[in-house]
Design a protein around this motif. Structure first.
Motif, PDB file in Angstrom:
ATOM      1  N   ASP A   1     -12.752  -1.929  16.021  1.00  0.00           N
ATOM      2  CA  ASP A   1     -11.454  -2.084  15.340  1.00  0.00           C
ATOM      3  C   ASP A   1     -11.998  -2.646  14.224  1.00  0.00           C
ATOM      4  O   ASP A   1     -12.857  -3.605  14.092  1.00  0.00           O
ATOM      5  CB  ASP A   1     -10.659  -2.898  16.084  1.00  0.00           C
ATOM      6  N   PHE A   2     -11.214  -2.115  12.953  1.00  0.00           N
ATOM      7  CA  PHE A   2     -11.429  -2.723  11.790  1.00  0.00           C
ATOM      8  C   PHE A   2      -9.933  -3.417  11.344  1.00  0.00           C
ATOM      9  O   PHE A   2      -8.941  -2.908  11.553  1.00  0.00           O
ATOM     10  CB  PHE A   2     -11.979  -1.901  10.667  1.00  0.00           C
ATOM     11  N   ILE A   3     -10.088  -4.689  10.885  1.00  0.00           N
ATOM     12  CA  ILE A   3      -8.795  -5.440  10.442  1.00  0.00           C
ATOM     13  C   ILE A   3      -8.744  -5.335   9.041  1.00  0.00           C
ATOM     14  O   ILE A   3      -9.760  -5.780   8.223  1.00  0.00           O
ATOM     15  CB  ILE A   3      -8.806  -6.734  10.988  1.00  0.00           C
ATOM     16  N   LEU A   4      -7.708  -4.629   8.605  1.00  0.00           N
ATOM     17  CA  LEU A   4      -7.385  -4.876   6.931  1.00  0.00           C
ATOM     18  C   LEU A   4      -6.591  -6.038   7.050  1.00  0.00           C
ATOM     19  O   LEU A   4      -5.308  -6.197   7.236  1.00  0.00           O
ATOM     20  CB  LEU A   4      -6.496  -3.396   6.621  1.00  0.00           C
ATOM     21  N   ALA A   5      -7.010  -6.834   6.184  1.00  0.00           N
ATOM     22  CA  ALA A   5      -6.080  -8.317   5.776  1.00  0.00           C
ATOM     23  C   ALA A   5      -5.271  -7.848   4.664  1.00  0.00           C
ATOM     24  O   ALA A   5      -5.420  -7.165   3.854  1.00  0.00           O
ATOM     25  CB  ALA A   5      -7.529  -9.139   5.107  1.00  0.00           C
ATOM     26  N   ALA A   6      -3.972  -8.437   4.651  1.00  0.00           N
ATOM     27  CA  ALA A   6      -2.790  -8.190   3.845  1.00  0.00           C
ATOM     28  C   ALA A   6      -3.342  -8.323   2.318  1.00  0.00           C
ATOM     29  O   ALA A   6      -4.005  -9.454   2.003  1.00  0.00           O
ATOM     30  CB  ALA A   6      -1.891  -8.766   4.183  1.00  0.00           C
ATOM     31  N   GLY A   7      -3.133  -7.460   1.659  1.00  0.00           N
ATOM     32  CA  GLY A   7      -3.617  -7.524  -0.117  1.00  0.00           C
ATOM     33  C   GLY A   7      -5.053  -7.555  -0.369  1.00  0.00           C
ATOM     34  O   GLY A   7      -5.382  -7.522  -1.560  1.00  0.00           O
TER      35      GLY A   7
ATOM     36  N   CYS B   1      -5.649  -0.445   1.311  1.00  0.00           N
ATOM     37  CA  CYS B   1      -4.937  -1.788   1.161  1.00  0.00           C
ATOM     38  C   CYS B   1      -3.862  -1.813   2.185  1.00  0.00           C
ATOM     39  O   CYS B   1      -2.818  -1.042   2.233  1.00  0.00           O
ATOM     40  CB  CYS B   1      -4.707  -2.238   0.010  1.00  0.00           C
ATOM     41  N   ALA B   2      -3.683  -2.915   2.781  1.00  0.00           N
ATOM     42  CA  ALA B   2      -2.549  -3.534   3.862  1.00  0.00           C
ATOM     43  C   ALA B   2      -1.727  -3.959   2.688  1.00  0.00           C
ATOM     44  O   ALA B   2      -2.043  -4.978   2.341  1.00  0.00           O
ATOM     45  CB  ALA B   2      -2.830  -4.071   5.232  1.00  0.00           C
ATOM     46  N   VAL B   3      -0.529  -3.439   2.463  1.00  0.00           N
ATOM     47  CA  VAL B   3       0.291  -4.118   1.577  1.00  0.00           C
ATOM     48  C   VAL B   3       1.409  -5.290   2.188  1.00  0.00           C
ATOM     49  O   VAL B   3       1.380  -6.446   1.698  1.00  0.00           O
ATOM     50  CB  VAL B   3       1.276  -3.156   0.891  1.00  0.00           C
ATOM     51  N   SER B   4       1.935  -4.887   3.368  1.00  0.00           N
ATOM     52  CA  SER B   4       3.164  -5.747   3.804  1.00  0.00           C
ATOM     53  C   SER B   4       2.396  -6.822   4.931  1.00  0.00           C
ATOM     54  O   SER B   4       3.004  -7.810   4.823  1.00  0.00           O
ATOM     55  CB  SER B   4       4.329  -5.160   4.311  1.00  0.00           C
ATOM     56  N   CYS B   5       1.451  -6.534   5.535  1.00  0.00           N
ATOM     57  CA  CYS B   5       1.122  -7.403   6.799  1.00  0.00           C
ATOM     58  C   CYS B   5      -0.253  -6.766   6.981  1.00  0.00           C
ATOM     59  O   CYS B   5      -0.720  -5.790   6.675  1.00  0.00           O
ATOM     60  CB  CYS B   5       1.937  -7.463   7.931  1.00  0.00           C
ATOM     61  N   SER B   6      -1.085  -7.705   7.698  1.00  0.00           N
ATOM     62  CA  SER B   6      -2.470  -7.076   8.243  1.00  0.00           C
ATOM     63  C   SER B   6      -2.271  -6.038   9.320  1.00  0.00           C
ATOM     64  O   SER B   6      -0.992  -6.010   9.986  1.00  0.00           O
ATOM     65  CB  SER B   6      -3.209  -8.489   9.047  1.00  0.00           C
ATOM     66  N   VAL B   7      -3.358  -5.257   9.361  1.00  0.00           N
ATOM     67  CA  VAL B   7      -3.146  -4.013   9.970  1.00  0.00           C
ATOM     68  C   VAL B   7      -4.541  -3.822  10.769  1.00  0.00           C
ATOM     69  O   VAL B   7      -5.751  -4.140  10.361  1.00  0.00           O
ATOM     70  CB  VAL B   7      -2.898  -2.753   9.187  1.00  0.00           C
TER      71      VAL B   7
END
Length: 143
Positions: A74-80, A134-140
């Motif tokens: 899995d890859f976690i996109l940090a918000a922003g 880019c995750a805009v609203s929250c981490s994905v």
């Protein structure tokens, strides 16, 4: 051995192989039906070959409720934070299932190709080589 005995032996071997194949197909079918009745929706498992990301299958929904989990690959996109999908890079190009990183967020926004789109837990996104995300609203989580 007589020719009749040889024919009977060959037919017996073919019959045994057909019975074994039938049992295997029946077990796979039964497993698939059981999973479908349980209400499981699965994301694809990750397989990486030659710098490209390919997919197979873990559970993202069970009984109509979202399941948040972090699996290997899995890859976690940090918000922003903006990431770029590249061959041989940290984030590989390919097909991903987007998952909410928390149980509280069912819907979220992701920017790809300069546009912000709404996604929900379990949607699929395709990233081409060189594309930014880019995750805009929250981490994905990308699975």
């Amino acid at each position: 051995m007589t020719p009749e005995q040889i024919v009977i032996l060959v037919l017996a071997i073919l019959l045994a192989a057909a019975v074994i194949a039938g049992v295997v197909v029946f077990c796979k079918y039964r497993s698939l039906i059981k999973r479908e009745r349980a209400g499981e929706v699965r994301a694809q498992e990750v397989v990486v070959r030659d710098g490209q990301r390919y997919s197979r299958d873990p559970v993202t929904q069970r009984g109509g409720r979202e399941v948040v989990s972090h699996a290997e690959g899995d890859f976690i996109l940090a918000a922003g934070k903006t990431y770029r999908a590249q061959k041989g890079g940290e984030l590989l190009p390919g097909t991903y299932t987007v998952l909410a990183a928390s149980d509280a967020a069912h819907a979220f926004k992701i920017r790809t190709g300069g546009l912000v789109r709404n996604f929900v837990h379990g949607d699929v996104i395709v990233l081409k080589d060189g594309e930014e995300i880019c995750a805009v609203s929250c981490s994905v989580i990308l699975r």
